[in-house]
Design a protein around this motif. Structure first.
Motif, mmCIF file in Angstrom:
data_model
loop_
_atom_site.group_PDB
_atom_site.id
_atom_site.type_symbol
_atom_site.label_atom_id
_atom_site.label_comp_id
_atom_site.label_asym_id
_atom_site.label_seq_id
_atom_site.Cartn_x
_atom_site.Cartn_y
_atom_site.Cartn_z
ATOM 1 N N GLY A 110 1.747 8.662 17.638
ATOM 2 C CA GLY A 110 1.269 8.680 16.253
ATOM 3 C C GLY A 110 1.774 9.851 15.450
ATOM 4 N N ALA A 111 2.798 10.523 15.945
ATOM 5 C CA ALA A 111 3.288 11.738 15.278
ATOM 6 C C ALA A 111 3.774 11.419 13.868
ATOM 7 C CB ALA A 111 4.416 12.357 16.095
ATOM 8 N N GLY A 112 3.302 12.221 12.912
ATOM 9 C CA GLY A 112 3.752 12.079 11.533
ATOM 10 C C GLY A 112 3.089 10.962 10.759
ATOM 11 N N HIS A 113 2.112 10.271 11.341
ATOM 12 C CA HIS A 113 1.460 9.151 10.656
ATOM 13 C C HIS A 113 -0.045 9.395 10.603
ATOM 14 C CE1 HIS A 113 5.046 6.561 10.616
ATOM 15 N NE2 HIS A 113 5.279 7.012 11.835
ATOM 16 N N ALA A 114 -0.652 9.050 9.472
ATOM 17 C CA ALA A 114 -2.111 9.073 9.368
ATOM 18 C C ALA A 114 -2.670 7.840 10.067
ATOM 19 C CB ALA A 114 -2.542 9.102 7.907
ATOM 20 N N ILE A 115 -3.813 8.004 10.692
ATOM 21 C CA ILE A 115 -4.405 6.887 11.444
ATOM 22 C C ILE A 115 -4.684 5.687 10.535
ATOM 23 C CG2 ILE A 115 -6.496 6.189 12.670
ATOM 24 C CD1 ILE A 115 -6.437 8.856 14.108
ATOM 25 N N PRO A 116 -5.223 5.841 9.318
ATOM 26 C CA PRO A 116 -5.419 4.659 8.466
ATOM 27 C C PRO A 116 -4.115 3.934 8.134
ATOM 28 C CG PRO A 116 -6.742 6.490 7.662
ATOM 29 C CD PRO A 116 -5.839 7.047 8.714
#
Length: 982
Positions: A110-116
């Protein structure tokens, strides 16, 4: 019915789909009783199509209307799925919880990405799997042996997510639609549970598997029909036979599976497009690759392209602003003649430019998209409040909140005008004096220096800062419901204002406020499904949910001017249609990267490839360009570089350019000529009616004397840029400090000066052990940095640099203390110039009195010290301070002889630099200074702008006042008297 409705039908590009669909339906229902039409069920692809069909029925007169539904709302029924579907938001939040757990175990995924954002993309992927009828077995069949490790890890998680998300189809609307389609196909093909009346699918291209399957089921019904929009009747059967997954970017590729299943479509009506010849040209231009052989073979059979493109105009502007001005002029011309014009645009930025250009004539077009909710006043307010969590409150963020039109609208004790006045005063105070991160004590102190209204405002604001300041430490994940309530509570408190209530404020009023509150309530209702979130994830979630809504303005738009998105191009073929932003990255827009599956993995799983979006956009383009009159627009450059024409426009131009026998080059030139006329008119509109001559290089001569005192630091500025001294000392103008203070070179220099000054004021002895003085120096450094520099990163970086040169500075300092005693430390001195009403002032960093009675003048430099040549010609500060010391300008010294001038570098290697000095050089510098000052005091010389800048890249604080840019450094300045010379 005069004509049975069964099978596949179509309408060509260039006809008004809704009107022709209704005409064809009414023709087929002719002779039937009125109630027969009411038994017809029409399934449409979108609400916009439904609205246009309703209006088309309205034009037909009084009728019993058929049942209108959207095809995505078909359902297998309560017997097959008795439970109601869950809210899409709840399902996305459940996926977000799953992703959160994955990221905790594998942060690299998930690096560099917001969870939503990841949850949104994963939800779209799950939707695709449901509509295409895929399940976990399709994912398990993907061979990842040749893929990168990232894709293998992503696929492993996808299998878990699919097992969780796809296990109960009744939960999701796409899965229910797929189940309904499969049920209809299975039962209707056996004659079971047939609809009671005719069923027609209208306006859908079958781009999704579930929709396409349902269309196939309807087309096989005894009273079922599918009416396709924008069907290319000019495309040869050989092309249809070869359209498949490899041609997903072709505009007609979505129809190929339907044709293979239900046969070639018949014409729904006999309506012909505005220009059949133009449709033939576009059909050939958009053929799937490779196309060159088809162009060579079929191009000569095209009709003369000059009449075929007579109603096509090509506008190729130099930049987007010019494109928008030309479009606005086209729309303004249509409004004047009361003609219908429709702007089709995929770029929201271009739409805003066009709307702003039309406002010049007070024309408001009818924008079907409305204003995105995040850009409305409540949407912006909620985003700004949510951004307060986890971040320190800076001056600019505070002022954004205070100046927002919703802030303190619930207060009855202080008016809006007073709020803005106090905010302006506070802004000036914070800009000039800080602090960089405002807090309650600052506001409390400021409140004591104003009227009663300021006290009320500042005391309320201090209370709000007591509440906001601790939020900067709220960075850890917390339950989503708690975070949402915190945002709502803080937003309502800010909107209430002093003595007010949220109910009295305008936060939740009006259409945008009501819609924003509904979004938050919906989030709160399902928030328990989501994971614990950090502040940045909450902001991303809030923006995502707000972005899904738009607000139509409650104002009267111009009835004949419309703005629509590309998907609505099929609905508007009458009048003039403007297809705008025809550049790669504009229309078509760039494909969004899929963080879960590569293109090869999608193919292996039986999912649509990303190029499908290009094909859908191509179909929109093909329908739009077939309209009655079409204007194609693009900009050759954007803000960054040259642009590439849209692939479809490029193909059409290349094909026309290669058909000289069909007058293709001449037709293309005529299209450009028509476009150039609009560009010329737009340029004429933008051109000022009166020519204003450029300003001359200023060299003002104010009434004398212009000043009676100057600091020594202004002398080099007087030599290099006299106009800056004029603006600063004569006009008494000062540049406004930046809205957001930063740890820049100026602050670094001030801080370093403060460190050394604090060290010298401790009066260290010459025999102090170096290690003791170093420890004392570093302790003062830490204390000063903590006090003066509120940015932790800058403090750490500057402290490390100072520690690196501490030994050198300490060693040199002990040597200096052995030579003499620091006598003048940041003390102000003054010297009057004989024969003039003028005083030179100075505040030397340091002057040491040596044991032999002479002095050494020092100056601290955080950067590179000036050279001897620079001192001789421009940088006179240290030499003039030496001359002032010789003339008794400093009370602590009296008249003294100067032994040397030196620079102490507080950066770099921390060295001490001796500069050339003797009585003759010093005397010459003083005499030159007196001559310079006399020239300006007597009016003999004008304050010329940028007289001798050190570099051509020099940028002064007053260049805008001097109107630099209207004149060049090579222009001659002529002194000119200003003011009252008596």
């Amino acid at each position: 019915m005069t004509d049975p409705m069964r099978g596949l039908y179509a309408l060509p590009p260039g006809v008004h789909f809704a009107r022709e669909f209704v005409r064809g339906l009414l023709d087929r229902m002719a002779g039937q009783p009125p109630e027969a039409l009411a038994r017809v069920t029409i399934l449409v692809n979108a609400s916009q199509t439904m609205g246009e069909i309703r209006r088309a029925f309205d034009r037909a007169g009084p009728l019993l209307l058929p049942k209108l539904r959207t095809i995505t709302a078909v359902d297998p029924g309560p017997l097959a799925m008795p439970n109601l579907p869950e809210a899409p938001l709840a399902r996305r939040l459940q996926l977000a919880r799953l992703i959160d757990r994955m990221v905790r175990l594998r942060p690299d995924l998930g690096a560099g990405h917001a969870i939503p954002v990841l949850a949104q993309s994963l939800s779209l992927l799950m939707t695709e799997m449901q509509t295409e009828g895929r399940d976990i077995t399709d994912l398990e069949s993907i061979d990842t042996g040749d893929h990168a490790r990232h894709w293998q890890n992503a696929l492993a998680f996808l299998r878990i997510a699919a097992e969780f998300h796809l296990d109960e189809p009744w939960r999701d609307r796409p899965a229910r639609q797929r189940a309904a389609a499969e049920q209809a196909l299975a039962q209707w093909s056996q004659g079971l549970n047939l609809p009671e009346g005719p069923v027609i699918v209208a306006g859908s291209t079958g781009s999704h598997g579930a929709t396409r399957l349902y269309m196939q089921a309807v087309a096989a019904l005894p009273q079922g029909a599918v009416v396709l929009p924008g069907f290319d009747f000019d495309q040869p059967q050989s092309v249809w036979d070869n359209l498949g997954n490899a041609a997903d970017d072709h505009p007609q590729s979505r129809f190929a599976p339907l044709i293979r299943d239900a046969g070639y479509p018949a014409r729904w009506t006999d309506a012909q497009p505005a220009s059949p010849a133009r449709n033939r040209l576009l059909s050939l231009a958009l053929r799937p690759a490779p196309v060159t052989d088809q162009w060579i073979a079929e191009g000569p059979d095209l009709p003369d392209l000059i009449p075929a493109t007579a109603d096509l105009t090509l506008i190729e502007a130099d930049q987007p602003g010019q494109e928008a001005e030309a479009i606005a002029l086209v729309m303004r011309d249509a409004a004047e003649r009361d003609e219908c014009v429709t702007l089709i645009a995929a770029d929201s930025g271009l739409i805003r430019r066009v709307t702003a250009a039309l406002d010049r004539w007070h024309i408001l077009p009818d924008d079907s998209a409305g204003r995105p909710l995040p850009l409305t006043a409540p949407g912006l307010f909620l985003r700004q409040v949510a951004a307060l969590f986890g971040e320190a409150l800076t001056v600019d963020r505070l002022l954004i909140l205070l100046k927002h039109p919703l802030t303190a609208t619930g207060s009855q004790v202080i008016g809006r005008n007073d709020i803005l006045r106090h905010t302006r005063d506070l802004e000036l105070k914070l800009r000039k004096y800080g602090p960089a991160f405002p807090d309650a004590p600052t506001l409390t102190d400021w409140a004591t220096k104003g009227d009663d209204s300021r006290k009320i405002w500042a005391e309320w604001l201090a209370g709000m800062l007591d509440r906001i300041t601790p939020l900067s430490r709220d960075r850890a994940p917390r339950p989503l419901p708690d975070r949402l309530r915190d945002v709502i509570d803080l937003a309502e408190a800010l909107a209430a204002g002093p003595g007010g209530t949220p109910e009295e404020s305008r936060l939740w009023q009006d259409k945008a406020g009501t819609m924003s509150r509904a979004v938050l309530d919906h989030l709160l209702e399902h928030a328990h499904h989501g994971p614990d979130v950090a502040p940045n994830d909450l902001c991303a979630l809030l923006i995502t949910e707000l972005q899904a809504k738009a607000v139509r303005e409650d104002v009267a738009a111009w009835h004949s001017l419309r703005i629509h998105g590309p998907r609505e191009a099929r609905l508007y073929a009458n009048g003039t249609v403007i297809l705008s932003g025809l550049n790669e990255g504009g229309w078509p827009q760039p494909l969004s990267p899929d963080p879960w599956l590569s293109r090869q993995m999608r193919l292996a799983a039986g999912l649509p490839v990303p190029e499908r979006q290009i094909g859908l956009a191509a179909h929109d383009f093909q329908q739009g360009i077939a309209a009655e009159r079409v204007i194609l627009t693009r900009a050759r450059r954007d803000a960054e570089a040259e642009t590439i024409p849209s692939r479809w426009l490029n193909r059409m131009m290349n094909l026309m350019g290669g058909l000289p026998d069909r007058n293709g080059p001449q037709a293309l030139a005529a299209m450009r000529d028509r476009g150039n006329r609009w560009l010329e008119m737009a340029e004429a509109v933008a051109r000022p009616t009166e020519t204003v001559p450029p300003a001359r290089r200023p060299s003002p001569v104010p009434p004398g004397p212009p000043f009676k005192e100057l600091p020594v630091t202004d002398i080099s500025l007087l030599i290099r840029d006299p106009y800056a001294v004029y603006a600063k000392r004569v006009l008494n103008l000062r540049p406004l400090p930046p809205l957001r203070p930063e740890a820049d070179a100026s602050l670094r220099g001030q801080t370093l000066h403060a460190i050394v000054e604090a060290l010298l004021k401790t009066r260290p002895a010459p025999d102090t052990p170096p290690e003791v003085l170093k420890a004392q120096f570093l302790a003062i450094t830490r204390e000063t940095l903590d006090r003066e520099v509120p940015w932790p990163t800058a403090r750490a970086f500057w402290a490390a640099r100072i520690e690196g040169i501490a030994e050198r500075i300490v060693a040199d300092e002990l040597a200096r203390l052995a030579e003499g005693t620091p006598t003048v430390i940041e003390n102000r001195g003054r010297v009057s110039v004989p024969g003039m009403d003028f005083t030179l002032t100075a505040k030397p960093d340091r002057i040491d009195l040596l044991h032999d009675g002479q002095v050494v003048v020092y100056d601290y430099k955080s950067g590179t010290p000036p050279t001897d040549a620079q001192i001789r010609h421009f940088d006179k500060q240290l030499m003039l301070e030496a001359a002032m010391a010789r003339r008794g300008g400093f009370d602590a010294l009296g008249p003294v002889d100067v032994g040397a001038i030196r620079y102490i570098q507080l950066g770099g290697e921390g060295r001490t630099f001796d500069r050339e000095h003797d009585h003759a050089i010093e005397g010459g510098t003083w005499d030159g200074f007196v001559e310079l000052i006399q020239a300006y005091l007597t009016g003999w010389a004008g304050f010329t702008a940028m007289r001798a800048p050190e570099k051509t890249s020099y940028a002064g604080d007053y260049d805008h006042l001097a109107r630099y840019g209207e004149w060049a450094l090579t222009d001659t300045a002529e002194p000119r008297k200003v003011g009252d010379h008596g």
